[in-house]
Design a protein around this motif. Structure first.
Motif, PDB file in Angstrom:
ATOM      1  N   ALA A 340      53.120  15.327   4.306  1.00 11.48           N
ATOM      2  CA  ALA A 340      51.957  14.793   5.023  1.00 11.48           C
ATOM      3  C   ALA A 340      50.699  15.040   4.208  1.00 11.48           C
ATOM      4  CB  ALA A 340      51.836  15.445   6.401  1.00 11.48           C
ATOM      5  N   GLY A 341      49.761  14.115   4.314  1.00 11.13           N
ATOM      6  CA  GLY A 341      48.489  14.246   3.608  1.00 11.13           C
ATOM      7  C   GLY A 341      47.514  13.205   4.111  1.00 11.13           C
ATOM      8  N   VAL A 342      46.429  13.041   3.391  1.00 11.01           N
ATOM      9  CA  VAL A 342      45.377  12.095   3.759  1.00 11.01           C
ATOM     10  C   VAL A 342      45.213  11.104   2.622  1.00 11.01           C
ATOM     11  CG1 VAL A 342      42.950  11.849   4.399  1.00 11.01           C
ATOM     12  CG2 VAL A 342      44.244  13.856   5.160  1.00 11.01           C
ATOM     13  N   ASP A 343      45.188   9.804   2.956  1.00  5.70           N
ATOM     14  CA  ASP A 343      45.072   8.797   1.904  1.00  5.70           C
ATOM     15  C   ASP A 343      43.614   8.585   1.509  1.00  5.70           C
ATOM     16  OD1 ASP A 343      43.902   7.138   3.811  1.00  5.70           O
ATOM     17  OD2 ASP A 343      45.686   5.891   4.091  1.00  5.70           O
ATOM     18  N   THR A 344      43.362   7.644   0.606  1.00  2.00           N
ATOM     19  CA  THR A 344      42.014   7.433   0.062  1.00  2.00           C
ATOM     20  C   THR A 344      41.034   6.902   1.107  1.00  2.00           C
ATOM     21  OG1 THR A 344      42.722   5.238  -0.688  1.00  2.00           O
ATOM     22  CG2 THR A 344      42.845   7.039  -2.288  1.00  2.00           C
ATOM     23  N   LEU A 345      41.561   6.362   2.222  1.00  4.08           N
ATOM     24  CA  LEU A 345      40.689   5.887   3.300  1.00  4.08           C
ATOM     25  C   LEU A 345      40.493   6.945   4.382  1.00  4.08           C
ATOM     26  CD1 LEU A 345      42.020   2.229   3.736  1.00  4.08           C
ATOM     27  CD2 LEU A 345      40.033   3.018   2.432  1.00  4.08           C
ATOM     28  N   GLY A 346      40.991   8.141   4.133  1.00  2.00           N
ATOM     29  CA  GLY A 346      40.822   9.217   5.101  1.00  2.00           C
ATOM     30  C   GLY A 346      41.792   9.176   6.259  1.00  2.00           C
ATOM     31  N   ARG A 347      42.865   8.414   6.107  1.00  2.00           N
ATOM     32  CA  ARG A 347      43.854   8.305   7.179  1.00  2.00           C
ATOM     33  C   ARG A 347      45.025   9.253   6.939  1.00  2.00           C
ATOM     34  NH1 ARG A 347      45.006   2.012   6.511  1.00  2.00           N
ATOM     35  NH2 ARG A 347      45.481   2.917   4.470  1.00  2.00           N
ATOM     36  N   LEU A 348      45.598   9.745   8.032  1.00  2.00           N
ATOM     37  CA  LEU A 348      46.780  10.588   7.942  1.00  2.00           C
ATOM     38  C   LEU A 348      47.969   9.751   7.477  1.00  2.00           C
ATOM     39  CD1 LEU A 348      48.219  13.308   8.535  1.00  2.00           C
ATOM     40  CD2 LEU A 348      48.596  12.468  10.865  1.00  2.00           C
ATOM     41  N   ARG A 349      48.758  10.292   6.569  1.00  2.00           N
ATOM     42  CA  ARG A 349      49.994   9.635   6.137  1.00  2.00           C
ATOM     43  C   ARG A 349      51.117  10.671   6.158  1.00  2.00           C
ATOM     44  NH1 ARG A 349      47.890  10.948   1.007  1.00  2.00           N
ATOM     45  NH2 ARG A 349      49.435  12.132  -0.212  1.00  2.00           N
ATOM     46  N   THR A 406      45.079  23.048   4.776  1.00  2.00           N
ATOM     47  CA  THR A 406      44.587  22.632   3.460  1.00  2.00           C
ATOM     48  C   THR A 406      44.709  21.124   3.254  1.00  2.00           C
ATOM     49  OG1 THR A 406      45.169  24.768   2.506  1.00  2.00           O
ATOM     50  CG2 THR A 406      44.903  22.922   0.978  1.00  2.00           C
ATOM     51  N   HIS A 407      45.841  20.559   3.628  1.00  2.00           N
ATOM     52  CA  HIS A 407      46.133  19.170   3.270  1.00  2.00           C
ATOM     53  C   HIS A 407      45.795  18.152   4.357  1.00  2.00           C
ATOM     54  CE1 HIS A 407      48.108  20.231  -0.494  1.00  2.00           C
ATOM     55  NE2 HIS A 407      48.750  21.188   0.145  1.00  2.00           N
ATOM     56  N   VAL A 408      45.623  18.607   5.606  1.00  2.00           N
ATOM     57  CA  VAL A 408      45.376  17.643   6.684  1.00  2.00           C
ATOM     58  C   VAL A 408      44.147  18.011   7.512  1.00  2.00           C
ATOM     59  CG1 VAL A 408      46.323  16.582   8.776  1.00  2.00           C
ATOM     60  CG2 VAL A 408      47.817  17.018   6.820  1.00  2.00           C
ATOM     61  N   GLN A 409      44.115  19.213   8.061  1.00  2.00           N
ATOM     62  CA  GLN A 409      43.041  19.556   8.993  1.00  2.00           C
ATOM     63  C   GLN A 409      41.658  19.472   8.347  1.00  2.00           C
ATOM     64  OE1 GLN A 409      43.099  23.590  10.451  1.00  2.00           O
ATOM     65  NE2 GLN A 409      41.080  23.369  11.430  1.00  2.00           N
ATOM     66  N   VAL A 410      41.466  20.157   7.234  1.00  2.00           N
ATOM     67  CA  VAL A 410      40.142  20.174   6.589  1.00  2.00           C
ATOM     68  C   VAL A 410      39.763  18.795   6.042  1.00  2.00           C
ATOM     69  CG1 VAL A 410      38.809  21.144   4.689  1.00  2.00           C
ATOM     70  CG2 VAL A 410      40.229  22.644   6.110  1.00  2.00           C
ATOM     71  N   PRO A 411      40.648  18.101   5.292  1.00  2.00           N
ATOM     72  CA  PRO A 411      40.264  16.766   4.796  1.00  2.00           C
ATOM     73  C   PRO A 411      39.919  15.773   5.900  1.00  2.00           C
ATOM     74  CG  PRO A 411      42.188  17.573   3.609  1.00  2.00           C
ATOM     75  CD  PRO A 411      41.948  18.527   4.739  1.00  2.00           C
ATOM     76  N   GLY A 415      39.391  19.779  14.461  1.00  2.00           N
ATOM     77  CA  GLY A 415      38.886  21.046  14.972  1.00  2.00           C
ATOM     78  C   GLY A 415      39.836  22.213  14.842  1.00  2.00           C
ATOM     79  N   ASP A 416      41.140  21.956  14.905  1.00  2.00           N
ATOM     80  CA  ASP A 416      42.090  23.061  14.833  1.00  2.00           C
ATOM     81  C   ASP A 416      43.373  22.585  14.182  1.00  2.00           C
ATOM     82  OD1 ASP A 416      44.142  22.366  17.152  1.00  2.00           O
ATOM     83  OD2 ASP A 416      42.132  21.990  17.920  1.00  2.00           O
ATOM     84  N   VAL A 417      44.171  23.548  13.738  1.00  2.00           N
ATOM     85  CA  VAL A 417      45.384  23.231  12.994  1.00  2.00           C
ATOM     86  C   VAL A 417      46.479  22.691  13.909  1.00  2.00           C
ATOM     87  CG1 VAL A 417      46.472  25.511  13.140  1.00  2.00           C
ATOM     88  CG2 VAL A 417      46.871  24.087  11.132  1.00  2.00           C
ATOM     89  N   ASP A 418      46.468  23.085  15.199  1.00  2.00           N
ATOM     90  CA  ASP A 418      47.463  22.563  16.133  1.00  2.00           C
ATOM     91  C   ASP A 418      47.348  21.049  16.272  1.00  2.00           C
ATOM     92  OD1 ASP A 418      48.698  24.941  16.645  1.00  2.00           O
ATOM     93  OD2 ASP A 418      47.714  25.317  18.564  1.00  2.00           O
ATOM     94  N   THR A 419      46.130  20.551  16.377  1.00  2.00           N
ATOM     95  CA  THR A 419      45.918  19.105  16.498  1.00  2.00           C
ATOM     96  C   THR A 419      46.413  18.380  15.256  1.00  2.00           C
ATOM     97  OG1 THR A 419      43.985  19.457  17.905  1.00  2.00           O
ATOM     98  CG2 THR A 419      44.192  17.297  16.866  1.00  2.00           C
ATOM     99  N   ALA A 420      46.138  18.954  14.090  1.00  2.00           N
ATOM    100  CA  ALA A 420      46.588  18.340  12.834  1.00  2.00           C
ATOM    101  C   ALA A 420      48.111  18.312  12.771  1.00  2.00           C
ATOM    102  CB  ALA A 420      46.021  19.104  11.641  1.00  2.00           C
ATOM    103  N   ALA A 421      48.751  19.429  13.141  1.00  2.00           N
ATOM    104  CA  ALA A 421      50.210  19.494  13.098  1.00  2.00           C
ATOM    105  C   ALA A 421      50.836  18.526  14.091  1.00  2.00           C
ATOM    106  CB  ALA A 421      50.669  20.926  13.381  1.00  2.00           C
ATOM    107  N   ALA A 422      50.295  18.478  15.319  1.00  2.00           N
ATOM    108  CA  ALA A 422      50.820  17.553  16.325  1.00  2.00           C
ATOM    109  C   ALA A 422      50.625  16.108  15.888  1.00  2.00           C
ATOM    110  CB  ALA A 422      50.143  17.798  17.669  1.00  2.00           C
ATOM    111  N   GLY A 423      49.542  15.833  15.172  1.00  2.00           N
ATOM    112  CA  GLY A 423      49.318  14.486  14.659  1.00  2.00           C
ATOM    113  C   GLY A 423      50.357  14.081  13.634  1.00  2.00           C
TER     114      GLY A 423
END
Length: 687
Positions: A340-349, A406-411, A415-423
């Protein structure tokens, strides 16, 4: 005792079937030497059972090694000998773009370099007659060029050899005499004896490309097993859902490209028949990919056209076509190790790249730093790190939220890592649900009318949310679902399929001549199956492909071959017209029906397995874990129960059901119980 071994991209699953039931183990795949991880798993199982290699009656094996060699271009240096003037068929492909308006598409690179595609002046016409015979001096000159180039394998594919293979046979024999046994030689009439030269040429080249590698690997594995005391039968899983002998697998390794996923489908079909599921969507989620297959009345959808090693964003049409019998799968880059990461348009992939087994997800503690789906499950609380893979793999769970941060929440500024992980989990669910939705539409299925049957280590984790997205109301989680493909190997019959092209309007078919060809193929496939099972346990059937003349849509019709090799053409024509009308809503007048091809299959006749398992009453369990819910935005309490605690009474979610090889997530609004066969049945209690 029988042992099955499934080597996947991330995990190697080993299952032992004894008189008392199944014993399983899951170990990390060793990519540099796949057999090492497999034998480690066998050693662990045997040690736990107090048994030795001499106690094994049969080893059944499936592997992605051939597929990986094609994807990574790690096969043998291959030459292609074809009819003069046709060497560029491999690059011309279908003479169309698979993405009409994308200017940046990449076509797959041919397995054979252009200087090693060699034309020979010979020609057989479409009716099988010889226009020009090959010249011995020209063949010898080609042999000298092949030897000088250090070629390891030669693929031979001539025009119309599906109708008359005489030139391929002659040239292969002369090249074999000139080059010696150290060079592999494959003929297209042996590998894919059907029309459409590009697909036939692509298939024979792929077979030649991987055959030296697969022959060496399988031979070495067999020798190692024998050195440890094994003296039973060694069978390989085919892409079409049957088993074959080691000799046939080494001769036609291209038939193994989907052998692992085919095992998952075999188990799904077996369980669907057990529980009476007439419409079943099989979903196998492993460490690297997820695979989808539709099953009707306990029989998976199959095809003889498959595409491997897609070169452009996993887009259909961008891979290498192969004409081999296979279960009809859709493969999605969404397994536990998908990055998982963030693409050049700022979208989750999420995906399709995978962390594999080395270094693996960040939580594996093997040097990986990427955030993966497995890391997301650990972070939100879906997985207990203490019992991961039955305790065989020790995790470093603290690495998971750090990698996601590092790879999803901050980019993404979340607000929190749980939301990033659930996403991450939610996007993976939507990717798989959408692939099933699209494939179902292509096949004309109402997916909401299907049951969802899940296998693989991640299947039961994602099942409920995917079912909600698809409108499915019942989920089936088989026993030992986490090692489902390996269990499926044990439920598969020995089988072999061969096809012949006809390409005649029904009125022009020479029935006597065609019956002779079918009888010859029946004898051939029966003999192959009889190498592994007694002849009185071999059954056979034929499938014909028919179409209206001038169309490209073929319809497959099946009939038994037990009463002879003669086709009832009027009955087949009537059935074709009925099927065509059911599919498209009308029929064509004054357009003749054409017989495209006939495929002949021999299969081991097996008795239906019965289960003596009887579920007890469901035991009471207490809430002892919180799981983050994306819709609610908070952690909610989930009860945790071992799989053996569930019985015939339905328990209400939210609940986490744990077992050694997988975890079943019972979301709010779902109930779960154990069937009389021992499978978990989840039903949706809310719309």
């Amino acid at each position: 005792m029988r042992i099955s071994i499934d080597i996947g991209g991330t995990f190697t699953d080993v299952v032992a079937e004894t008189q008392t039931g199944l014993e399983t183990v899951k170990v990390l795949t060793t990519p540099e030497a796949p057999d090492r991880g497999a034998l480690e798993g066998v050693d662990r199982l045997l040690a736990g059972l107090g048994r030795g290699y001499a106690d094994i009656a049969a080893v059944i094996h499936g592997t992605t090694l051939a597929t990986n060699a094609l994807i990574e271009r790690r096969g043998a240096k291959t030459a292609f000998v074809t009819t003069a003037g046709f060497r560029d068929v491999l690059d011309m492909r279908y003479e169309k773009r698979f993405e009409q308006y994308d200017l940046n598409i990449e076509m797959p690179v041919s397995l054979v370099e252009r200087p090693l595609r060699l034309g020979l002046h010979e020609r057989i016409l479409a009716d099988g007659s010889v226009l020009r015979a090959p010249d011995d001096a020209e063949i010898d000159a080609l042999a000298a060029r092949i030897a000088a180039a250090g070629v390891e394998a030669v693929a031979i594919g001539f025009l119309h050899s599906y109708r008359n293979p005489a030139h391929e046979v002659y040239v292969a024999e002369r090249l074999r005499n000139a080059l010696g046994e150290g060079v592999t030689i494959c003929q297209s009439a042996d590998v894919a004896c059907e029309i459409r030269e590009y697909e036939r040429f692509s298939t024979v080249c792929a077979n030649a490309y991987v055959r030296p590698l697969m022959s060496k690997y399988l031979g070495a594995l067999q020798d190692e097993l024998h050195s440890r005391g094994f003296d039973g039968s060694f069978l390989m899983m085919l892409s079409g859902g049957g088993l074959t002998t080691l000799d046939q697998a080494m001769r036609f390794p291209i038939r193994l490209v989907e052998s692992g996923p085919a095992g998952g489908v075999a188990l799904a079909a077996h369980v669907a028949r057990e529980v009476g599921s007439q419409r079943t969507l099989s979903l196998d989620i492993g460490g690297t990919t997820a695979k989808i297959c539709f099953i009707r009345d306990g029989h998976p959808q199959t095809t003889r056209r498959f595409e491997v090693a897609r070169a452009w964003r996993d887009t259909k049409g961008s891979g290498l076509p192969v004409r081999v019998p296979t279960v009809e799968l859709v493969e999605i880059g969404a397994g536990g190790g998908s990055i998982a990461g963030v693409d050049t348009l700022g979208r989750l992939r999420v995906g399709p790249r995978s962390a594999g087994s080395d270094p693996g997800p960040a939580a594996y503690g093997r040097g990986g730093t990427d955030a993966t789906i497995t890391d997301a499950h650990l972070t939100v609380g879906n997985i207990d790190p203490a019992g991961f893979a039955g305790g065989m793999i020790s995790l470093a769970p603290e690495n998971a939220p750090a990698a996601i941060e590092t790879h999803v929440q901050v980019p993404m500024g979340l607000g929190d890592v749980d939301t990033a992980a659930a996403g991450i989990v939610e996007l993976a669910d939507e990717t798989m649900a959408n692939a099933a939705r699209v494939h179902g539409i292509e096949l004309g299925h109402d997916i909401a009318a299907f049951d969802l049957l899940v296998t693989g280590g991640g299947g039961a984790l994602h099942a409920a949310r995917i079912a909600e997205k698809l409108g499915i109301r019942r989920i089936i989680v088989p026993q030992n679902a986490g090692v489902g493909s390996a269990v499926g190997f044990l439920r598969s019959p020995v089988a072999f399929e061969s096809a012949i092209s006809v390409m005649e309007v029904l009125a022009n078919v020479d029935v006597a001549a065609l019956s002779g060809r079918i009888a010859e193929q029946l004898s051939h496939v029966r003999a192959i199956v009889a190498e592994a099972v007694p002849e009185d346990r071999v059954t056979a059937f034929v499938k014909v492909e028919m179409r209206y003349q001038g169309q490209g849509m073929d319809i497959v019709i099946e009939q038994s071959a037990e009463e002879g090799a003669t086709l009832d053409l009027p009955a087949l024509e009537a059935e074709f017209i009925d099927r065509y009308n059911a599919l498209v809503g009308f029929t064509l007048k004054d357009i003749p029906v054409e017989l495209v091809s006939v495929s002949v299959t021999a299969r081991e006749r097996r008795e239906a397995a019965t289960s003596a398992w009887a579920p007890a009453q469901t035991q009471e369990v207490q809430a002892d874990r919180t799981v983050y819910d994306l819709a609610e935005g908070v952690r909610i309490a989930y009860r945790v129960a071992g799989r053996t605690a569930l019985g015939a009474d339905a328990a209400t979610g939210p609940m986490v059901v744990t077992e050694d090889q997988t975890t079943t997530l019972v979301r709010p609004g779902w109930t779960v119980r154990a069937s009389r066969e021992g499978h978990l049945m989840l039903e949706r209690s809310q719309p």
